[in-house]
Enzyme design. Structure first.
Site, PDB file in Angstrom:
ATOM      1  N   GLU A 305     -40.757 -17.267 -18.828  1.00 49.35           N
ATOM      2  CA  GLU A 305     -39.830 -16.107 -18.859  1.00 49.35           C
ATOM      3  C   GLU A 305     -40.183 -15.221 -20.054  1.00 49.35           C
ATOM      4  O   GLU A 305     -39.322 -14.868 -20.864  1.00 49.35           O
ATOM      5  CB  GLU A 305     -38.388 -16.594 -18.956  1.00 49.35           C
ATOM      6  CG  GLU A 305     -38.028 -17.624 -17.898  1.00 49.35           C
ATOM      7  CD  GLU A 305     -36.552 -18.014 -17.900  1.00 49.35           C
ATOM      8  OE1 GLU A 305     -36.070 -18.454 -18.966  1.00 49.35           O
ATOM      9  OE2 GLU A 305     -35.899 -17.856 -16.868  1.00 49.35           O
ATOM     10  N   CYS A 396     -27.291 -18.008 -16.012  1.00 50.99           N
ATOM     11  CA  CYS A 396     -27.098 -17.263 -17.266  1.00 50.99           C
ATOM     12  C   CYS A 396     -26.777 -15.795 -16.999  1.00 50.99           C
ATOM     13  O   CYS A 396     -26.008 -15.176 -17.727  1.00 50.99           O
ATOM     14  CB  CYS A 396     -28.331 -17.377 -18.143  1.00 50.99           C
ATOM     15  SG  CYS A 396     -29.881 -16.944 -17.324  1.00 50.99           S
TER      16      CYS A 396
HETATM   17 ZN   LIG Z   1     -30.320 -14.718 -17.357  1.00 53.15          ZN
END
Ligand SMILES: [Zn+2]
Length: 621
Positions: A305, A396
């Site tokens: 990420e 998230c």
């Molecule tokens: Zn996120």
């Protein structure tokens, strides 16, 4: 002009700032896209999120930790943080629209958290239930301080939103434990995922407890000393490769880097640390110039990420996590308040209307985790590409999106010394520095913004209006800081009109961005556009923008999207690519077959119809 700093009811309340933030309820948003986002957030997203607090395991895990239920722990080790972000979203929403259901959700959650909390203040359902012998023993990947940070931010929000101090009590007991262990007793551990730093500073700002600030500063200064041993991803993954002050570029996990920047600016502001602030500005300049998508999105790699190398900005594989857009807005807001420079508000606007807004469906019930700039027809199997989803195993993003939308008013305007600065243009009301301004505008569909002074403090003061870098503003000339300053003895009833230029424009990438060479994109005002297959009358992948393409705007109300302004571009339809053999040749490109029109829609409105092919960057014929 009154000083609002000490009583800000919003996410950020620095004790010193060039531009002082306003309370959320000092700005009313009456329509426009931001008003629409707040409406669907309240009506669709937040109710869905509240349901997910049970379904996803976030609340049941805490009942396990409190010894009130049986069963197994559900989800990730950071599952508690989903509840904390949901609480923050509800708190800010409550500050504008008081609601008994919100009040009882916050009160019920605070009571549950208090029951789950250990007597020493520790609170993390995963470690209490699953790994009680590993508490604070694997900080490199435990997310214990990350979760604590989201708890602190939720507690600050609840207190500032008038929802009582029970949550704040829980937060302070945990923060006091962190202070005892990691500041007083000298444990040098740092969490692999930055977040708690900015939260500790805000907890300090709310309570005046200086040890919270001291701990935040220690955590910033300890990063880059090789204290993180075994994330399994190497020291870069947690920005532990270099001391924060020495790093010159954003690396690896984008959300971690950007939360770390927000915390660094907070610490720098509260401790008058010019060196720390300058290092963040240095990385900002590098990041903007070399690692930022046209949408403001950050993180070009799925693997980790992560940020890629400089100019590594592939449109199809761009990761651009929704949380990274949120973290970027948080960081830029802190830099804007600290410096007063409009370039940060410009980037907030770009990120808000594009990378961030695209994360949510037009009806507020589905979310993107990953926000690429191109979708091919055959990418649907990938877990996080394809269509928006209602929720995620790693969730998230959705509650993070909700907490930003419910606090958007905080980011619209600020008060300075004898000045009111307007950073984002939305219809509504701004109360700042003793003045009340009515704002009428149909931005970003139209470029006129009309201010009427409803009431004014006595004497001369300055109305500062951001002139985006992409626009002129009639006779107004912005200063080097990006703002046009109009100083007068403003009286009730005075008006002022700002005209921004929303002529659509063709934008080309820097030649070093190899993945985009030979392509162009379309922007209009703050909006980046994209092309969706559904709006074309031929295969999108066979279209190329014509040299010097003429651009025409068309207002529409489209099913699934609602109100929009489309841009039609002169294009050429290329012969379909041959289906056999290698896609490489020594010959010249085939001649364009026919003139055509390519129709573009604002990127934030994509994927609300048939889920077909999409691209932001189009080849130039
Ligand atoms: Zn996120």
């Amino acid at each position: 002009m009154s000083d609002l700093t000490g009583r800000v009811r919003g996410p950020l309340a620095p004790s010193t700032a060039v531009e002082r933030p306003l309370s959320i309820d000092d700005v009313e948003i009456h329509g426009g896209p931001l008003g629409r986002w707040q409406q669907i957030n309240r009506e669709a997203s937040i109710p869905l999120g509240l349901e997910q607090m049970e379904k996803s395991g976030a609340a049941p895990n805490l009942r396990l930790a409190a010894g009130e239920a049986g069963g197994a722990f559900q989800g990730y080790r950071f599952q508690d943080s989903d509840l904390y972000k949901q609480l923050e979203a509800v708190a800010w929403e409550h500050s504008r629209h008081p609601d008994d259901a919100y009040r009882s959700f916050v009160a019920g959650s605070a009571a549950l958290l208090a029951r789950a909390q250990r007597p020493d203040g520790y609170l993390n359902s995963h470690y209490q239930v699953v790994k009680p012998d590993r508490i604070f023993a694997e900080l490199e990947y435990s997310h214990e301080m990350y979760c604590a940070g989201h708890l602190f931010q939720a507690a600050v929000a609840a207190a500032r939103a008038g929802l009582g101090e029970e949550l704040l009590g829980v937060a302070r007991r945990f923060a006091d434990l962190l202070v005892r262990r990691f500041l007083v007793d000298g444990d040098d551990g740092i969490d692999g995922h930055a977040e708690v730093e900015t939260a500790l500073v805000e907890l300090y700002r709310l309570t005046g407890e200086r040890p919270y600030l001291e701990l935040a500063r220690k955590l910033i200064d300890n990063r880059g000393k090789g204290l993180i041993k075994s994330t399994g991803m190497g020291p870069l993954y947690a920005q532990d490769h270099l001391p924060v002050r020495e790093a010159d570029t954003a690396v690896s996990h984008a959300v971690r880097q950007l939360y770390l920047e927000a915390g660094g600016v907070d610490v720098a502001v509260e401790t008058a640390d010019a060196d720390l602030l300058a290092s963040s500005v240095r990385r900002w300049e590098d990041l903007v110039a070399t690692k930022t998508s046209i949408t403001g999105g950050h993180g070009s790699r799925h693997d980790g990420e992560a940020f890629g190398e400089r100019y590594e900005l592939p449109p199809d594989r761009a990761y651009n996590e929704s949380c990274a857009a949120i973290a970027s807005i948080h960081w830029n807001w802190r830099l804007l308040l600290a410096t007063g420079h409009g370039r940060y508000a410009d980037l907030i606007e770009r990120t808000l209307y594009n990378a961030f807004a695209a994360s949510t469906s037009a009806d507020g019930t589905r979310f993107f985790y990953v926000n690429p700039l191109q979708r091919r027809a055959d990418l649907f199997e990938d877990a996080y590409l394809g269509r928006r989803r209602e929720w995620f195993a790693c969730a998230c993003c959705p509650p993070n999106i909700m907490r930003l939308v419910s606090s958007l008013g905080h980011y619209v305007a600020t008060a300075g010394d004898e000045s009111v600065s307007v950073h984002q243009y939305v219809p509504g009301v701004i109360r700042a520095g003793g003045a009340v301004l009515d704002v009428e505008t149909d931005y970003p569909w139209h470029g006129r913004v009309r201010f009427t002074v409803r009431s004014a403090p006595g004497g001369a003061w300055t109305l500062r209006l951001r002139v985006p870098a992409w626009s002129t503003a009639g006779d107004l000339t912005p200063g080097a800081d990006g703002y046009a300053a109009i100083r007068r003895e403003w009286q009730a009833g005075d008006t002022f009109t700002l005209d921004l230029d929303l002529t659509p424009r063709i934008v080309r990438p820097h030649r070093r961005i190899d993945a985009l060479r030979g392509c162009a994109a379309i922007e209009r005002g703050p909006l980046v556009y994209c092309f969706e297959q559904i709006d074309q009358d031929t295969e999108l992948d066979d279209l190329a923008l014509a040299p010097g393409a003429a651009l025409r705007t068309v207002e529409r109300d489209l099913p699934g999207i609602g109100r929009t302004v489309l841009v039609e571009a002169g294009a050429l339809r290329l012969p379909p690519a041959p289906p056999r053999g290698l896609p490489y040749t020594t010959g010249a490109d085939a001649a364009p077959a026919a003139r055509a029109t390519a129709t573009a829609v604002p990127y934030y409105q994509w994927d609300n119809r048939d889920g077909g092919v999409m691209r932001v960057w189009m080849p130039l014929a």
